[in-house]
Design a protein around this motif. Structure first.
Motif, PDB file in Angstrom:
ATOM      1  N   GLY A  98      38.463  43.673  32.557  1.00  0.00           N
ATOM      2  CA  GLY A  98      38.263  44.910  31.559  1.00  0.00           C
ATOM      3  C   GLY A  98      37.361  44.560  30.420  1.00  0.00           C
ATOM      4  O   GLY A  98      36.778  45.445  30.022  1.00  0.00           O
ATOM      5  N   ASN A 105      39.964  25.760  38.905  1.00  0.00           N
ATOM      6  CA  ASN A 105      39.437  25.228  40.321  1.00  0.00           C
ATOM      7  C   ASN A 105      38.004  25.281  40.375  1.00  0.00           C
ATOM      8  O   ASN A 105      37.382  24.782  41.417  1.00  0.00           O
ATOM      9  N   LEU A 106      37.597  26.136  39.405  1.00  0.00           N
ATOM     10  CA  LEU A 106      36.141  26.109  39.365  1.00  0.00           C
ATOM     11  C   LEU A 106      35.626  25.448  38.110  1.00  0.00           C
ATOM     12  O   LEU A 106      35.866  25.358  37.220  1.00  0.00           O
ATOM     13  N   PRO A 112      35.415  34.914  40.288  1.00  0.00           N
ATOM     14  CA  PRO A 112      35.881  35.878  39.551  1.00  0.00           C
ATOM     15  C   PRO A 112      34.703  36.668  38.730  1.00  0.00           C
ATOM     16  O   PRO A 112      34.330  37.751  38.516  1.00  0.00           O
ATOM     17  N   SER A 161      50.398  34.249  35.643  1.00  0.00           N
ATOM     18  CA  SER A 161      51.018  33.505  36.627  1.00  0.00           C
ATOM     19  C   SER A 161      50.639  32.026  36.409  1.00  0.00           C
ATOM     20  O   SER A 161      50.575  30.887  37.109  1.00  0.00           O
ATOM     21  N   GLY A 169      44.258  43.541  37.392  1.00  0.00           N
ATOM     22  CA  GLY A 169      44.574  42.163  38.226  1.00  0.00           C
ATOM     23  C   GLY A 169      45.408  42.347  39.391  1.00  0.00           C
ATOM     24  O   GLY A 169      46.022  43.436  39.611  1.00  0.00           O
ATOM     25  N   SER A 172      49.863  44.695  26.879  1.00  0.00           N
ATOM     26  CA  SER A 172      50.235  43.534  26.454  1.00  0.00           C
ATOM     27  C   SER A 172      49.794  43.773  24.699  1.00  0.00           C
ATOM     28  O   SER A 172      48.808  44.711  24.582  1.00  0.00           O
ATOM     29  N   GLY A 223      44.788  38.676  29.900  1.00  0.00           N
ATOM     30  CA  GLY A 223      45.335  39.072  30.958  1.00  0.00           C
ATOM     31  C   GLY A 223      45.956  37.652  31.706  1.00  0.00           C
ATOM     32  O   GLY A 223      46.678  37.145  30.845  1.00  0.00           O
ATOM     33  N   THR A 224      45.664  37.278  32.636  1.00  0.00           N
ATOM     34  CA  THR A 224      46.592  36.096  33.389  1.00  0.00           C
ATOM     35  C   THR A 224      46.271  34.866  32.717  1.00  0.00           C
ATOM     36  O   THR A 224      46.927  33.769  32.800  1.00  0.00           O
ATOM     37  N   MET A 253      31.958  29.133  36.421  1.00  0.00           N
ATOM     38  CA  MET A 253      32.920  30.404  36.459  1.00  0.00           C
ATOM     39  C   MET A 253      32.600  31.301  35.342  1.00  0.00           C
ATOM     40  O   MET A 253      33.272  32.334  35.329  1.00  0.00           O
ATOM     41  N   THR A 273      49.706  49.294  25.095  1.00  0.00           N
ATOM     42  CA  THR A 273      49.651  50.758  25.786  1.00  0.00           C
ATOM     43  C   THR A 273      49.734  50.506  27.231  1.00  0.00           C
ATOM     44  O   THR A 273      48.410  50.254  27.546  1.00  0.00           O
ATOM     45  N   MET A 274      50.679  51.035  28.062  1.00  0.00           N
ATOM     46  CA  MET A 274      50.725  51.011  29.384  1.00  0.00           C
ATOM     47  C   MET A 274      49.998  52.230  30.176  1.00  0.00           C
ATOM     48  O   MET A 274      50.523  53.375  29.931  1.00  0.00           O
ATOM     49  N   PHE A 326      50.459  53.392  39.076  1.00  0.00           N
ATOM     50  CA  PHE A 326      49.684  54.390  38.378  1.00  0.00           C
ATOM     51  C   PHE A 326      48.933  55.126  39.047  1.00  0.00           C
ATOM     52  O   PHE A 326      48.125  56.196  38.730  1.00  0.00           O
ATOM     53  N   PHE A 359      32.946  40.018  38.854  1.00  0.00           N
ATOM     54  CA  PHE A 359      33.030  41.358  37.898  1.00  0.00           C
ATOM     55  C   PHE A 359      31.694  41.578  37.078  1.00  0.00           C
ATOM     56  O   PHE A 359      31.239  42.818  37.020  1.00  0.00           O
TER      57      PHE A 359
HETATM   58  P1  FAD Z   1      44.138  39.944  34.741  1.00  0.00           P
HETATM   59  O1  FAD Z   1      43.760  38.544  34.160  1.00  0.00           O
HETATM   60  O2  FAD Z   1      45.366  39.898  35.585  1.00  0.00           O
HETATM   61  O3  FAD Z   1      44.170  41.111  33.615  1.00  0.00           O
HETATM   62  C1  FAD Z   1      44.709  42.096  33.922  1.00  0.00           C
HETATM   63  C2  FAD Z   1      45.001  43.002  32.563  1.00  0.00           C
HETATM   64  O4  FAD Z   1      45.423  44.470  32.924  1.00  0.00           O
HETATM   65  C3  FAD Z   1      46.118  42.277  31.984  1.00  0.00           C
HETATM   66  O5  FAD Z   1      45.976  41.876  30.565  1.00  0.00           O
HETATM   67  C4  FAD Z   1      47.522  43.253  32.002  1.00  0.00           C
HETATM   68  O6  FAD Z   1      48.340  43.362  31.362  1.00  0.00           O
HETATM   69  C5  FAD Z   1      46.640  44.494  32.234  1.00  0.00           C
HETATM   70  N1  FAD Z   1      47.331  45.674  33.084  1.00  0.00           N
HETATM   71  C6  FAD Z   1      47.990  45.790  34.073  1.00  0.00           C
HETATM   72  N2  FAD Z   1      48.383  46.924  34.189  1.00  0.00           N
HETATM   73  C7  FAD Z   1      48.329  47.756  33.170  1.00  0.00           C
HETATM   74  C8  FAD Z   1      48.543  49.113  33.162  1.00  0.00           C
HETATM   75  N3  FAD Z   1      49.179  49.771  33.832  1.00  0.00           N
HETATM   76  N4  FAD Z   1      48.304  49.395  31.609  1.00  0.00           N
HETATM   77  C9  FAD Z   1      47.485  48.703  30.917  1.00  0.00           C
HETATM   78  N5  FAD Z   1      47.344  47.600  30.882  1.00  0.00           N
HETATM   79  C10 FAD Z   1      47.737  47.158  32.308  1.00  0.00           C
HETATM   80  N6  FAD Z   1      39.970  32.219  38.250  1.00  0.00           N
HETATM   81  C11 FAD Z   1      38.776  31.544  38.193  1.00  0.00           C
HETATM   82  O7  FAD Z   1      37.709  32.003  37.962  1.00  0.00           O
HETATM   83  N7  FAD Z   1      38.920  30.198  38.125  1.00  0.00           N
HETATM   84  C12 FAD Z   1      40.192  29.774  38.136  1.00  0.00           C
HETATM   85  O8  FAD Z   1      40.466  28.292  38.133  1.00  0.00           O
HETATM   86  C13 FAD Z   1      41.310  30.399  38.366  1.00  0.00           C
HETATM   87  N8  FAD Z   1      42.585  29.879  38.708  1.00  0.00           N
HETATM   88  C14 FAD Z   1      43.639  30.944  38.683  1.00  0.00           C
HETATM   89  C15 FAD Z   1      44.897  30.300  38.688  1.00  0.00           C
HETATM   90  C16 FAD Z   1      46.067  31.467  38.772  1.00  0.00           C
HETATM   91  C17 FAD Z   1      47.436  30.620  38.946  1.00  0.00           C
HETATM   92  C18 FAD Z   1      45.720  32.719  38.920  1.00  0.00           C
HETATM   93  C19 FAD Z   1      46.881  33.522  39.050  1.00  0.00           C
HETATM   94  C20 FAD Z   1      44.543  32.857  38.895  1.00  0.00           C
HETATM   95  C21 FAD Z   1      43.366  32.311  38.789  1.00  0.00           C
HETATM   96  N9  FAD Z   1      42.086  32.839  38.861  1.00  0.00           N
HETATM   97  C22 FAD Z   1      41.178  32.024  38.604  1.00  0.00           C
HETATM   98  C23 FAD Z   1      41.820  34.200  39.126  1.00  0.00           C
HETATM   99  C24 FAD Z   1      41.850  35.067  37.630  1.00  0.00           C
HETATM  100  O9  FAD Z   1      42.837  35.822  38.173  1.00  0.00           O
HETATM  101  C25 FAD Z   1      40.732  35.659  37.477  1.00  0.00           C
HETATM  102  O10 FAD Z   1      39.892  34.753  36.829  1.00  0.00           O
HETATM  103  C26 FAD Z   1      40.594  36.662  36.259  1.00  0.00           C
HETATM  104  O11 FAD Z   1      41.321  36.248  35.020  1.00  0.00           O
HETATM  105  C27 FAD Z   1      41.077  37.907  36.616  1.00  0.00           C
HETATM  106  O12 FAD Z   1      40.995  38.953  35.837  1.00  0.00           O
HETATM  107  P2  FAD Z   1      41.438  40.364  35.788  1.00  0.00           P
HETATM  108  O13 FAD Z   1      41.079  40.947  34.591  1.00  0.00           O
HETATM  109  O14 FAD Z   1      40.941  40.933  36.954  1.00  0.00           O
HETATM  110  O15 FAD Z   1      43.082  40.645  35.685  1.00  0.00           O
END
Ligand code: FAD
Length: 454
Positions: free
Chosen positions: A34, A90-91, A339, A82, A181, A57, A62-63, A96, A137-138, A298, A343
């Motif tokens: 995002g 792991n990268l 990732p 998580s 995510g 949040s 995010g994660t 990364m 805001t969800m 959603f 993106f």
């Molecule tokens: P997220 O980080 O999950 O963000 C999603 C956001 O959307 C969150 O803030 C959430 O609150 C919000 N959201 C969700 N639903 C709603 C809604 N309905 N309304 C409003 N807000 C909402 N990647 C790497 O590059 N290197 C690593 O070493 C690595 N290790 C990882 C280890 C673990 C344990 C995990 C779980 C993942 C790992 N990843 C790693 C992958 C990681 O998921 C990505 O790097 C990246 O952070 C994903 O980003 P994202 O924005 O897609 O999702």
């Protein structure tokens, strides 16, 4: 057959809808995807209004925002992250990073989740994204609304959101980027007889640290990245670990303290775990490292013609565009990727669709293309549950997105270092993160220290 989004949504229509004549884009989620979407939308102020980023949040990341707490937060939201306490990436940071935003050069190659969270906060600040984020805001509903009902008429989107402290709001947008995510909703396999298990059953989503498991017998189910890493942590903390998995052989050897077993097929009436080879084990903890479900509460998949299974989101043209609604973009659905790099390319391709630089094929041709890709993978023996795994396919994918959108492709050094890290991980899954690298130029990297013996 080529129809750009502006074919659906002519400039005249757009300017009727927005006095500025610019498109309005909603972004769901302020994690890495995002934030990247917001950064690139903001850089196209000539054609796009500033984004509205909805974040359930109170913070970005995010994660990567580590929460010690498990279950639900104070406001009743399920905990999203998580991350576990001692996780290291792991990268390496050299692979990364967003290609246009390096990590702090003083950091080691393999980072803690705090380092990554800090990086994302700095990214957000540097691009002045915060004013465009609606925190707490969800998004509860994203639905298409037809502006013109005749063929080719424009589709806009209604986004209904709820403030975590009360109050609903409905806004309309020309395009929505889904950046919510997919590592938050645990996938729980059904294990016959699980109700007889007398110990604790938990998912890796709720695992934080190994100390509470010292001297306990733990069966870890699943040998993906988290299953293997957590098994190492537990064994080091003196838990008795059995790693149960479906693979015929792991691509690396495990230390003696970690036993291996085939999959758990059922739980016996006396509470013991029964494995596929007929062996049996008693355990105090069954730790499910069984992955996560895709989850878009959603969206109404039926209305959108979208198939969402726990391991699959389809049909998506270029793993990104929903053919029937080509202004809805799913960012970062794939697995086994870099990732942030992913993106970076997906978002800029999507924005090139919005500004007409990329002319999308017709709905039918995009459907056919997605189906052809599925067939290609199926014929190579890829199981349905792995259709969204990219691995080595990701490099050609980035080149294809970059070429279409007029962007430079990734530097070859990124692929080369990614592959090297994969080799090191297989050779030494416990110690590969001790190595540090340096990018020398666009094609070469350098090893700064050698891995230690396991
Ligand atoms: P997220 O980080 O999950 O963000 C999603 C956001 O959307 C969150 O803030 C959430 O609150 C919000 N959201 C969700 N639903 C709603 C809604 N309905 N309304 C409003 N807000 C909402 N990647 C790497 O590059 N290197 C690593 O070493 C690595 N290790 C990882 C280890 C673990 C344990 C995990 C779980 C993942 C790992 N990843 C790693 C992958 C990681 O998921 C990505 O790097 C990246 O952070 C994903 O980003 P994202 O924005 O897609 O999702």
């Amino acid at each position: 057959a080529l129809v750009s989004l502006f074919g659906f949504l002519s400039r005249e229509q757009t300017s009727k809808m927005n006095r500025s004549g610019k498109l309005r884009v909603a972004v769901v989620g302020a994690g890495a995807a995002g934030l990247c979407a917001a950064r690139h939308i903001l850089s196209r102020a000539d054609t796009l209004e500033p984004p509205v980023v909805f974040e359930q949040s109170a913070r970005v990341g995010g994660t990567w925002y580590y929460e010690e707490r498990v279950g639900t937060s104070d406001d009743g939201r399920p905990i999203h992250s998580s991350m576990y306490r001692d996780l290291r990436t792991n990268l390496p940071k050299e692979v990364m990073m967003f290609p246009d935003f390096p990590f702090d050069s003083h950091l080691p190659s393999f980072l803690t989740h705090w380092d990554v969270q800090q990086y994302l906060e700095t990214y957000c600040k540097s691009h002045d994204i915060t004013p465009h984020i609606k925190f707490n805001t969800m998004v509860e509903e994203v639905k298409p609304i037809s502006m013109e009902t005749d063929k080719g008429g424009a589709v806009r989107w209604e986004v209904i959101s709820r403030g975590m402290h009360g109050g609903h709001s409905t806004q309309t947008f020309d395009s929505v980027f889904i950046c919510s995510g997919h590592y938050s909703v645990p996938h729980l396999p059904s294990i016959p007889g699980i109700e007889h298990f007398k110990g604790k059953v938990m998912h890796s989503h709720s695992y934080r640290c190994p100390e509470p498991f010292a001297h306990q017998s733990v069966v870890v189910l699943g040998a993906g990245a988290s299953g293997v890493d957590i098994s190492f942590e537990l064994a080091q903390a003196k838990a008795q670990v059995i790693l149960s998995h479906t693979k015929t052989a792991l691509p690396f050897s495990l230390p003696l303290e970690i036993q291996q077993a085939p999959p758990v097929v059922k739980v016996l009436d006396n509470g013991s775990l029964f494995f596929q080879d007929g062996s049996v084990a008693h355990a105090q903890v069954l730790l499910l490292c069984t992955g996560y479900n895709y989850h878009f509460p959603f969206l109404c998949p039926k209305q959108l013609g979208l198939e969402v299974q726990h391991h699959l989101v389809a049909p998506l043209y270029k793993y990104l565009v929903l053919p029937a609604f080509p202004s809805l973009f799913f960012i970062g659905i794939c697995k086994n990727i870099c990732p942030f790099l992913h993106f970076h390319y997906q978002i800029q391709f999507a924005l090139a669709v919005l500004d007409g630089t990329v002319q999308l094929p017709s709905h039918e041709l995009m459907d056919e293309d997605a189906e052809r890709e599925r067939q290609r993978k199926t014929q190579m023996g890829v199981q349905v549950k792995h259709l969204l795994q990219m691995d080595s396919d990701q490099w050609d994918y980035y080149v294809s997105l970059a070429t279409a959108a007029g962007l430079p492709p990734p530097n070859p050094v990124i692929q080369s270092l990614y592959e090297e890290v994969g080799r090191q991980r297989r050779a030494n899954p416990q110690a590969y993160r001790e190595i540090n690298y340096r990018l020398v130029n666009a094609t070469e990297w350098q090893l700064l220290n050698a891995p230690s013996e396991q």
